[in-house]
Design a protein around this motif. Structure first.
Motif, PDB file in Angstrom:
ATOM      1  N   LEU A 306       0.784  -1.238   0.000  1.00 45.09           N
ATOM      2  CA  LEU A 306       0.000   0.000   0.000  1.00 45.09           C
ATOM      3  C   LEU A 306       0.817   1.289   0.000  1.00 45.09           C
ATOM      4  O   LEU A 306       0.239   2.376  -0.135  1.00 45.09           O
ATOM      5  N   SER A 307       2.130   1.210   0.166  1.00 47.69           N
ATOM      6  CA  SER A 307       2.925   2.439   0.272  1.00 47.69           C
ATOM      7  C   SER A 307       2.777   3.340  -0.949  1.00 47.69           C
ATOM      8  O   SER A 307       2.646   4.573  -0.813  1.00 47.69           O
ATOM      9  N   TYR A 308       2.794   2.762  -2.139  1.00 45.75           N
ATOM     10  CA  TYR A 308       2.723   3.596  -3.350  1.00 45.75           C
ATOM     11  C   TYR A 308       1.388   4.356  -3.436  1.00 45.75           C
ATOM     12  O   TYR A 308       1.388   5.582  -3.595  1.00 45.75           O
ATOM     13  N   PRO A 309       0.246   3.676  -3.332  1.00 46.22           N
ATOM     14  CA  PRO A 309      -1.010   4.433  -3.397  1.00 46.22           C
ATOM     15  C   PRO A 309      -1.177   5.424  -2.252  1.00 46.22           C
ATOM     16  O   PRO A 309      -1.744   6.508  -2.447  1.00 46.22           O
ATOM     17  N   LEU A 310      -0.679   5.094  -1.071  1.00 45.92           N
ATOM     18  CA  LEU A 310      -0.789   6.024   0.051  1.00 45.92           C
ATOM     19  C   LEU A 310       0.098   7.248  -0.174  1.00 45.92           C
ATOM     20  O   LEU A 310      -0.274   8.372   0.165  1.00 45.92           O
ATOM     21  N   PHE A 311       1.262   7.039  -0.764  1.00 46.10           N
ATOM     22  CA  PHE A 311       2.149   8.167  -1.047  1.00 46.10           C
ATOM     23  C   PHE A 311       1.539   9.062  -2.122  1.00 46.10           C
ATOM     24  O   PHE A 311       1.759  10.278  -2.130  1.00 46.10           O
ATOM     25  N   MET A 312       0.774   8.469  -3.022  1.00 51.64           N
ATOM     26  CA  MET A 312       0.080   9.273  -4.033  1.00 51.64           C
ATOM     27  C   MET A 312      -0.930  10.213  -3.370  1.00 51.64           C
ATOM     28  O   MET A 312      -1.133  11.342  -3.826  1.00 51.64           O
ATOM     29  N   LEU A 313      -1.553   9.742  -2.293  1.00 46.29           N
ATOM     30  CA  LEU A 313      -2.472  10.608  -1.556  1.00 46.29           C
ATOM     31  C   LEU A 313      -1.722  11.794  -0.947  1.00 46.29           C
ATOM     32  O   LEU A 313      -2.210  12.928  -0.965  1.00 46.29           O
ATOM     33  N   LEU A 314      -0.521  11.535  -0.404  1.00 46.92           N
ATOM     34  CA  LEU A 314       0.272  12.613   0.171  1.00 46.92           C
ATOM     35  C   LEU A 314       0.690  13.622  -0.900  1.00 46.92           C
ATOM     36  O   LEU A 314       0.736  14.827  -0.656  1.00 46.92           O
ATOM     37  N   ALA A 315       0.977  13.120  -2.101  1.00 45.14           N
ATOM     38  CA  ALA A 315       1.468  13.980  -3.182  1.00 45.14           C
ATOM     39  C   ALA A 315       0.342  14.625  -3.990  1.00 45.14           C
ATOM     40  O   ALA A 315       0.614  15.369  -4.931  1.00 45.14           O
ATOM     41  N   SER A 316      -0.910  14.367  -3.610  1.00 43.86           N
ATOM     42  CA  SER A 316      -2.044  14.845  -4.403  1.00 43.86           C
ATOM     43  C   SER A 316      -2.218  16.364  -4.341  1.00 43.86           C
ATOM     44  O   SER A 316      -2.841  16.963  -5.217  1.00 43.86           O
ATOM     45  N   GLY A 317      -1.711  16.982  -3.289  1.00 40.52           N
ATOM     46  CA  GLY A 317      -1.904  18.418  -3.119  1.00 40.52           C
ATOM     47  C   GLY A 317      -3.201  18.776  -2.417  1.00 40.52           C
ATOM     48  O   GLY A 317      -3.504  19.958  -2.227  1.00 40.52           O
ATOM     49  N   MET A 318      -3.983  17.774  -2.016  1.00 38.07           N
ATOM     50  CA  MET A 318      -5.248  17.991  -1.324  1.00 38.07           C
ATOM     51  C   MET A 318      -5.090  17.602   0.149  1.00 38.07           C
ATOM     52  O   MET A 318      -4.696  16.476   0.470  1.00 38.07           O
ATOM     53  N   ALA A 319      -5.396  18.541   1.029  1.00 42.64           N
ATOM     54  CA  ALA A 319      -5.174  18.333   2.453  1.00 42.64           C
ATOM     55  C   ALA A 319      -5.939  17.123   2.988  1.00 42.64           C
ATOM     56  O   ALA A 319      -5.407  16.333   3.776  1.00 42.64           O
ATOM     57  N   GLY A 320      -7.182  16.957   2.576  1.00 43.60           N
ATOM     58  CA  GLY A 320      -7.998  15.844   3.051  1.00 43.60           C
ATOM     59  C   GLY A 320      -7.400  14.499   2.687  1.00 43.60           C
ATOM     60  O   GLY A 320      -7.344  13.572   3.514  1.00 43.60           O
ATOM     61  N   LEU A 321      -6.939  14.359   1.445  1.00 47.09           N
ATOM     62  CA  LEU A 321      -6.327  13.103   1.015  1.00 47.09           C
ATOM     63  C   LEU A 321      -5.005  12.859   1.731  1.00 47.09           C
ATOM     64  O   LEU A 321      -4.659  11.711   2.037  1.00 47.09           O
ATOM     65  N   ALA A 322      -4.264  13.934   1.993  1.00 44.37           N
ATOM     66  CA  ALA A 322      -3.005  13.784   2.727  1.00 44.37           C
ATOM     67  C   ALA A 322      -3.251  13.243   4.132  1.00 44.37           C
ATOM     68  O   ALA A 322      -2.507  12.385   4.615  1.00 44.37           O
ATOM     69  N   VAL A 323      -4.310  13.718   4.781  1.00 43.82           N
ATOM     70  CA  VAL A 323      -4.648  13.222   6.119  1.00 43.82           C
ATOM     71  C   VAL A 323      -5.005  11.741   6.062  1.00 43.82           C
ATOM     72  O   VAL A 323      -4.564  10.948   6.904  1.00 43.82           O
ATOM     73  N   VAL A 324      -5.784  11.341   5.062  1.00 41.89           N
ATOM     74  CA  VAL A 324      -6.144   9.928   4.912  1.00 41.89           C
ATOM     75  C   VAL A 324      -4.888   9.075   4.740  1.00 41.89           C
ATOM     76  O   VAL A 324      -4.736   8.011   5.346  1.00 41.89           O
ATOM     77  N   GLY A 325      -3.971   9.548   3.885  1.00 40.97           N
ATOM     78  CA  GLY A 325      -2.736   8.815   3.667  1.00 40.97           C
ATOM     79  C   GLY A 325      -1.906   8.686   4.937  1.00 40.97           C
ATOM     80  O   GLY A 325      -1.376   7.610   5.245  1.00 40.97           O
ATOM     81  N   LEU A 326      -1.801   9.765   5.692  1.00 37.75           N
ATOM     82  CA  LEU A 326      -1.032   9.732   6.935  1.00 37.75           C
ATOM     83  C   LEU A 326      -1.666   8.813   7.977  1.00 37.75           C
ATOM     84  O   LEU A 326      -0.963   8.092   8.696  1.00 37.75           O
ATOM     85  N   LEU A 327      -2.979   8.818   8.061  1.00 40.02           N
ATOM     86  CA  LEU A 327      -3.663   7.939   9.014  1.00 40.02           C
ATOM     87  C   LEU A 327      -3.444   6.465   8.652  1.00 40.02           C
ATOM     88  O   LEU A 327      -3.219   5.626   9.534  1.00 40.02           O
ATOM     89  N   ALA A 328      -3.504   6.154   7.364  1.00 36.97           N
ATOM     90  CA  ALA A 328      -3.277   4.774   6.935  1.00 36.97           C
ATOM     91  C   ALA A 328      -1.835   4.351   7.209  1.00 36.97           C
ATOM     92  O   ALA A 328      -1.575   3.224   7.674  1.00 36.97           O
ATOM     93  N   PHE A 329      -0.896   5.239   6.916  1.00 39.24           N
ATOM     94  CA  PHE A 329       0.499   4.944   7.222  1.00 39.24           C
ATOM     95  C   PHE A 329       0.684   4.726   8.727  1.00 39.24           C
ATOM     96  O   PHE A 329       1.457   3.864   9.156  1.00 39.24           O
ATOM     97  N   ALA A 330      -0.022   5.504   9.536  1.00 36.57           N
ATOM     98  CA  ALA A 330       0.084   5.373  10.987  1.00 36.57           C
ATOM     99  C   ALA A 330      -0.329   3.977  11.448  1.00 36.57           C
ATOM    100  O   ALA A 330       0.321   3.381  12.319  1.00 36.57           O
ATOM    101  N   VAL A 331      -1.383   3.451  10.870  1.00 34.81           N
ATOM    102  CA  VAL A 331      -1.858   2.117  11.250  1.00 34.81           C
ATOM    103  C   VAL A 331      -0.821   1.053  10.879  1.00 34.81           C
ATOM    104  O   VAL A 331      -0.505   0.165  11.684  1.00 34.81           O
ATOM    105  N   LEU A 332      -0.266   1.152   9.683  1.00 35.79           N
ATOM    106  CA  LEU A 332       0.687   0.141   9.216  1.00 35.79           C
ATOM    107  C   LEU A 332       2.002   0.210   9.999  1.00 35.79           C
ATOM    108  O   LEU A 332       2.515  -0.814  10.464  1.00 35.79           O
TER     109      LEU A 332
END
Length: 440
Positions: A306-332
């Motif tokens: 999942l690292s690649y799709p989650l990193f895409m969320l961080l790189a999306s430029g949208m704050a909401g998606l970045a938060v989702v990506g960070l939360l998912a990374f936190a769980v893993l």
């Protein structure tokens, strides 16, 4: 009485981790500001690389600190090593708040900053692992992973405080004021935390040190526990790179590369760190019931996939998606990290436990973790691809998966604890204990 001692151990073990991780997080969050003040090269990328190079230098001192503090912890007392570590960290961190910049004293400014960072790295070499040893040896066997996770969760509390404090100061001051002097306010709490840590640790009961290796602790560790060192390095690589790429370098990536406002990036990182604290404790609680291997393996496989799709969320430029990506990374990452500390302790006998865990953790997090922000920035600068750092994380996750599959479950293995009745000081006894701890 036992419960009171447990509470003291938890408080004393946690306070040093709060201070340690607070400082390292503040430095990473302030990297763009520190780069401008201490490494004014005229090119933002070059200055930032220099700033994170000093960040990495502090981590490279961890193995040296691990040997020195590990020796004190295994030969003199756990308490003495922890008191030295927290004092050195508090003094060196507080000094950064008073440090003149390049504009004031020239080349002496980056040199002084580098020296202070090296002293911090030296203290950290035995701080976190010393807290883990303290907590693990005080814990009931059925709750060992949970007790050990307190040290890491406290570290994330330190990052959370750093993230929240930085956000508060950034919002309260203008950009110019923050850049000119406001950043110094973030280093002010360090001496106070150091005093609290010293007082708590001074009140700890001494641990009996009758179980000593006939060899120097570092020599015994390298000669007799090489497999344990390699196993810890392999497992820790995913946690180290994931942690420092996502939650330490993350705010800089979201601000400088993605273009989010600094306050937004810090707020998103704060949310991710809060999730890490919950996940670390929860993962440890489960690991005390079903074992360490299933938890670490599930987190590592998750990072690999999942690292690649989650990193895409961080790189999306949208704050909401970045938060989702960070939360998912936190769980893993939290799933791996929550029970990893217990595994470290369970792979070493008491005679070299402080040195073994400190050296293994220090080498991995010093060489691999501490250089991660520098590697990430260099990869992006060299390739022009903001997604390039994710492949570094995926490679670490793959190594972790393989290592876990080759490592026996440690939850129910013998775990020797300090006792005035036992004396396993000889090399033969130490080796026998090690073989028992790591499955031969």
């Amino acid at each position: 009485m036992a419960e009171q001692q447990d509470r003291r151990a938890i408080a004393a073990g946690g306070i040093g981790s709060v201070l340690e991780w607070y400082d390292f997080a503040v430095y990473a969050f302030l990297a763009p500001v520190l780069a401008a003040h201490f490494f004014p090269t005229g090119d933002q990328a070059t200055s930032l690389i220099a700033a994170f190079g000093v960040f990495a230098g502090g981590y490279l001192m961890r193995p040296i600190g691990a040997v020195i503090l590990g020796h004190i912890g295994d030969r003199i007392s756990r308490r003495a090593a922890l008191m030295v570590a927290v004092n050195l960290m508090a003094v060196s961190t507080g000094a950064i708040a008073l440090l003149p910049t390049y504009a004031t004293i020239g080349i002496a400014a980056p040199i002084a900053l580098t020296i202070l960072r090296l002293l911090q790295g030296l203290s950290v070499g035995g701080e976190y692992t010393g807290a883990v040893v303290l907590l693990g040896e005080a814990a009931p066997a059925r709750h060992r992973a949970l007790f050990c996770s307190v040290a890491l969760a406290s570290g994330f509390v330190g990052i959370l405080i750093a993230s929240g404090a930085t956000t508060l100061v950034v919002d309260a001051l203008s950009d110019q004021a923050f850049s000119d002097w406001g950043w110094r306010l973030l280093y002010a709490p360090a001496p106070l935390l150091g005093v609290v840590g010293y007082v708590l640790r001074r009140r700890l009961a001494e641990v009996d040190m009758h179980t000593r290796s006939a060899l120097l602790p570092i020599v015994a560790t390298v000669r007799e526990h090489d497999r344990a060192l390699l196993r810890i390095a392999g497992i820790a690589s995913a946690s180290a790179i994931g942690n420092y790429m996502v939650f330490i370098y993350g705010p800089t990536f979201l601000t400088n590369t993605v273009g989010l406002p600094r306050s937004t990036a810090l707020a998103a990182t704060t949310a991710g760190n809060a999730a890490l604290i919950v996940t670390v404790i929860g993962s440890a609680w489960v690991a005390d019931r079903i074992g360490r291997r299933p938890m670490i393996l599930s987190g590592a496989i998750g990072l690999l996939v999942l690292s690649y799709p989650l990193f895409m969320l961080l790189a999306s430029g949208m704050a909401g998606l970045a938060v989702v990506g960070l939360l998912a990374f936190a769980v893993l990452i939290g799933t791996i990290s929550g029970c990893f500390a217990a595994v470290m302790l369970e792979l070493f006998p008491h005679a070299v436990r402080y040195t073994g865990t400190s050296v293994a953790y220090g080498l991995t997090f010093g060489i691999v973790g501490g250089t991660t922000p520098l590697v990430a920035i260099s990869l992006i600068d060299a390739t022009g691809n903001s997604m390039s750092p994710v492949f570094y994380l995926m490679a670490a996750a793959a190594i972790c998966v393989v290592t876990v599959l080759l490592t026996p479950e440690t939850r129910n293995r013998p775990f020797d604890v300090p006792s005035t009745q036992e004396n396993t000081g000889s090399r033969t006894a130490t080796k026998r204990a090690a073989k028992s701890a790591i499955g031969g």
